[in-house]
Design a protein around this motif. Structure first.
Motif, PDB file in Angstrom:
ATOM      1  N   GLU A  99      13.894 101.602  87.661  1.00  0.00           N
ATOM      2  CA  GLU A  99      12.849 102.174  88.419  1.00  0.00           C
ATOM      3  C   GLU A  99      11.901 102.904  87.892  1.00  0.00           C
ATOM      4  O   GLU A  99      11.932 103.895  87.351  1.00  0.00           O
ATOM      5  CB  GLU A  99      13.220 102.956  89.697  1.00  0.00           C
ATOM      6  CG  GLU A  99      12.370 103.226  90.718  1.00  0.00           C
ATOM      7  CD  GLU A  99      12.884 103.978  91.937  1.00  0.00           C
ATOM      8  OE1 GLU A  99      11.965 104.580  92.767  1.00  0.00           O
ATOM      9  OE2 GLU A  99      14.232 104.259  92.076  1.00  0.00           O
ATOM     10  N   TRP A 107      10.002  98.428  90.923  1.00  0.00           N
ATOM     11  CA  TRP A 107      11.446  97.988  89.997  1.00  0.00           C
ATOM     12  C   TRP A 107      11.130  96.908  89.010  1.00  0.00           C
ATOM     13  O   TRP A 107      10.183  96.052  89.332  1.00  0.00           O
ATOM     14  CB  TRP A 107      12.274  97.242  91.134  1.00  0.00           C
ATOM     15  CG  TRP A 107      13.097  98.284  92.053  1.00  0.00           C
ATOM     16  CD1 TRP A 107      13.012  99.620  92.146  1.00  0.00           C
ATOM     17  CD2 TRP A 107      14.562  98.021  92.489  1.00  0.00           C
ATOM     18  NE1 TRP A 107      13.796 100.178  92.954  1.00  0.00           N
ATOM     19  CE2 TRP A 107      14.807  99.046  92.877  1.00  0.00           C
ATOM     20  CE3 TRP A 107      15.374  96.905  92.569  1.00  0.00           C
ATOM     21  CZ2 TRP A 107      16.063  99.343  93.650  1.00  0.00           C
ATOM     22  CZ3 TRP A 107      16.432  96.868  93.210  1.00  0.00           C
ATOM     23  CH2 TRP A 107      17.017  98.043  93.755  1.00  0.00           C
ATOM     24  N   ASN A 155      16.497 105.105  87.847  1.00  0.00           N
ATOM     25  CA  ASN A 155      15.405 105.876  87.988  1.00  0.00           C
ATOM     26  C   ASN A 155      15.202 106.870  86.739  1.00  0.00           C
ATOM     27  O   ASN A 155      15.986 106.876  85.694  1.00  0.00           O
ATOM     28  CB  ASN A 155      15.197 106.579  89.046  1.00  0.00           C
ATOM     29  CG  ASN A 155      16.445 107.763  89.280  1.00  0.00           C
ATOM     30  OD1 ASN A 155      16.868 108.154  88.378  1.00  0.00           O
ATOM     31  ND2 ASN A 155      16.744 108.044  90.351  1.00  0.00           N
TER      32      ASN A 155
END
Length: 258
Positions: A45, A50, A132
């Motif tokens: 991410e 994404w 992330n």
């Protein structure tokens, strides 16, 4: 629709933790011969978007095959390492949409595509999780263990219709010095030795798989993705990996621009 089960005995709890990040991309090559192909990759991410990330040389070989008249069909994204037991997700593969940064001479070997919302929704529904920015790391930071996750080609079985089966491997790594034959590639890669290959004889197919650093914080294990598996020196059981954080920053820049 690839079916995934673990083959390595290395740290089952670790695999269960990182499994939701690992996704394979599969297809059936129709010409010059019909066979199933399964590629390793993972979800990231960046700036709320994404991306699917793998090795650049995979896309180069696909492009070369297409340019030579090769045909591919039945593209799928498989998130079953996240615990999803439904069939793999049909994927509309378009090679022109991929970002590829790949140079055989200097060792750069990255590829990624921003996933459309329909794929993100299906992956999320199956339990897949993108890594992330807080989960990005580098190979020079202190760590207790490295590990690689991938889908070895030697495990792939195809029923000549629609079912592809295989096994996911999780293997422990330890830092290694650059191979003497690496040359200028060493400027953009780092290296690690496979400590235990389990019952896998060849890591072909694991290119594009994520490499993680594991470390303890206040007695609890944490991990960060630090690289993408790129090359293999079988004589010394040494893998070559491209650092991830710099590429992740580029994905973040592109996502913000978009």
């Amino acid at each position: 629709m690839p079916r995934s089960t673990t083959v390595s005995s290395f740290n089952q709890r670790f695999f269960e933790t990182v499994g939701p990040h690992f996704v394979t991309l599969s297809c059936v090559q129709l010409t010059p011969e019909k066979k199933a192909l399964v590629f390793s990759g993972f979800l990231v991410e960046a700036a709320d978007a994404w991306f699917y990330v793998t090795a650049g040389h995979i896309l180069r070989k696909i492009r070369a095959a297409i340019n030579a008249g090769g045909e591919f069909d039945i593209w799928r994204l498989d998130d079953q390492t996240a615990g999803h037991q439904a069939p793999a997700i049909p994927y509309d593969f378009d090679i022109s949409e991929w970002l590829v940064v790949e140079n055989e001479e200097n060792g750069l070997d990255y590829a990624a595509i921003q996933l459309k919302s329909i794929y993100c929704m299906q992956l999320k529904a199956g339990g897949a999780v993108a890594i992330n920015k807080a989960g990005w790391g580098d190979h020079v930071s202190e760590h207790d263990q490295w590990a690689i996750v991938g889908f070895p080609s030697e495990t792939v079985v195809y029923d000549d219709k629609s079912i592809i089966t295989g096994r996911v491997a999780v293997m422990p790594l330890e830092h290694a010095e650059e191979p003497s034959v690496a040359g200028s590639k060493a400027e953009n890669q780092f290296y690690a030795c496979l400590k235990d290959m389990g019952n896998i004889k060849d890591i072909d197919g694991m290119s594009g798989g994520p490499i993680f650093a594991l470390f303890k914080v206040n007695g609890e294990w944490r991990y960060k993705v630090i690289g993408i598996q790129s090359g293999w020196y079988p004589q010394t059981r040494t893998i070559a990996a491209c650092p991830f954080a710099t590429f992740g920053a580029e994905l973040e820049r592109l996502a913000k621009q978009a």
